[in-house]
Design a protein around this motif. Structure first.
Motif, mmCIF file in Angstrom:
data_model
loop_
_atom_site.group_PDB
_atom_site.id
_atom_site.type_symbol
_atom_site.label_atom_id
_atom_site.label_comp_id
_atom_site.label_asym_id
_atom_site.label_seq_id
_atom_site.Cartn_x
_atom_site.Cartn_y
_atom_site.Cartn_z
ATOM 1 N N GLY A 28 0.409 59.689 60.204
ATOM 2 C CA GLY A 28 0.801 60.714 61.172
ATOM 3 C C GLY A 28 1.847 61.671 60.634
ATOM 4 O O GLY A 28 2.564 62.311 61.406
ATOM 5 N N ASP A 29 1.923 61.798 59.322
ATOM 6 C CA ASP A 29 2.898 62.671 58.666
ATOM 7 C C ASP A 29 2.310 64.079 58.542
ATOM 8 O O ASP A 29 1.821 64.477 57.482
ATOM 9 C CB ASP A 29 3.260 62.087 57.299
ATOM 10 C CG ASP A 29 4.289 62.903 56.546
ATOM 11 O OD1 ASP A 29 4.729 63.963 57.042
ATOM 12 O OD2 ASP A 29 4.648 62.477 55.427
ATOM 13 N N CYS A 30 2.390 64.823 59.629
ATOM 14 C CA CYS A 30 1.793 66.162 59.674
ATOM 15 C C CYS A 30 2.481 67.140 58.727
ATOM 16 O O CYS A 30 1.834 68.048 58.203
ATOM 17 C CB CYS A 30 1.821 66.703 61.104
ATOM 18 S SG CYS A 30 0.882 65.684 62.267
ATOM 19 N N VAL A 31 3.762 66.957 58.486
ATOM 20 C CA VAL A 31 4.493 67.845 57.573
ATOM 21 C C VAL A 31 3.887 67.766 56.172
ATOM 22 O O VAL A 31 3.652 68.796 55.521
ATOM 23 C CB VAL A 31 6.001 67.506 57.569
ATOM 24 C CG1 VAL A 31 6.734 68.271 56.473
ATOM 25 C CG2 VAL A 31 6.618 67.806 58.931
ATOM 26 N N THR A 32 3.609 66.552 55.701
ATOM 27 C CA THR A 32 3.011 66.388 54.373
ATOM 28 C C THR A 32 1.590 66.935 54.349
ATOM 29 O O THR A 32 1.197 67.601 53.388
ATOM 30 C CB THR A 32 3.035 64.912 53.938
ATOM 31 O OG1 THR A 32 4.403 64.503 53.861
ATOM 32 C CG2 THR A 32 2.366 64.704 52.595
ATOM 33 N N VAL A 33 0.820 66.682 55.390
ATOM 34 C CA VAL A 33 -0.544 67.218 55.448
ATOM 35 C C VAL A 33 -0.496 68.744 55.336
ATOM 36 O O VAL A 33 -1.254 69.340 54.556
ATOM 37 C CB VAL A 33 -1.273 66.789 56.745
ATOM 38 C CG1 VAL A 33 -2.608 67.505 56.876
ATOM 39 C CG2 VAL A 33 -1.481 65.280 56.765
#
Length: 167
Positions: free
Chosen positions: A39-44
Motif C-alpha cells: 500500500g505504498d502509493c508514494v513509491t508506486v
C-alpha cells in the motif's frame, strides 16, 4: 591475438549492457510490485511515468485517488496478497525512450477467496535503461497509449489483458 581479443569484447559488450538493463528493469519492477502489496502509493508513483502522472491530474491528485482506492478496497474486505513480476521481454526503441513489457501477476485476497490477475507492465526508460517507470496495462491504459506515447513502437505488441480468475 589483440585483434581477436578486441573482437570478442566488441561482440560481448552489447550483451553485457542488455543483461545489466534487464537486471535493473526487473529490480525496479519488483520494487513497484512490493510497494503495491504494502500500500505504498508514494513509491508506486515514484516509478510512474511523468506523462501518466500528468494525464492523471498530477502526482498529488493521483496520490489522493490511489489512497482513496486502497481505503475502499480495504473497507470491502479485500487486500493485496502478492504481486510478482516475470522476466522482461524484448526492448524496443520508441523515439528517445526504450519500451519493454514485463509480465505481472497480482493476487488479491477477498473475504471468501482470492482473485488472480495476469497482465503486463509497460516499462519505459528515458535514460538508456538506467531508470524505469511503469504503466499497468489494462483496457483503459492500453487505449491511452497513443496519447501518452506518440512515438510508441508498433512492433511492440501488447496482448489483451486476461479476465481475473478466482481461486
Amino acid at each position: 591475438m589483440r585483434l581477436y581479443f578486441k573482437l570478442i569484447i566488441l561482440l560481448l559488450f552489447p550483451a553485457t549492457l542488455f543483461a545489466q538493463s534487464t537486471v535493473t528493469l526487473k529490480k525496479q519492477a519488483d520494487i513497484v510490485a512490493k510497494a503495491m502489496v504494502n500500500g505504498d502509493c508514494v513509491t508506486v508513483l515514484k516509478y510512474t511515468h511523468p506523462k501518466v502522472l500528468q494525464f492523471g491530474g498530477g502526482k498529488q491528485k493521483m496520490l489522493q485517488m490511489m489512497n482513496a482506492g486502497m481505503a475502499q478496497i480495504k473497507a470491502q474486505g479485500f487486500s493485496f496478497q502478492s504481486a510478482t513480476v516475470g522476466e522482461p521481454g524484448k526492448f524496443y526503441k520508441a523515439g528517445t525512450e526504450i519500451h519493454c513489457l514485463v509480465p505481472d501477476n497480482i493476487r488479491i485476497k477477498t473475504p471468501n477467496s482470492s482473485i488472480v490477475t495476469h497482465s503486463n507492465l509497460l516499462a519505459i526508460s528515458q535514460d538508456g535503461g538506467k531508470n524505469w517507470t511503469f504503466l499497468d496495462l489494462n483496457k483503459g491504459t492500453i487505449a491511452s497509449i497513443p496519447k501518452l506515447f506518440p512515438n510508441f513502437n508498433k512492433d511492440l505488441k501488447i496482448p489483451e489483458p486476461t479476465a481475473p480468475g478466482l481461486q
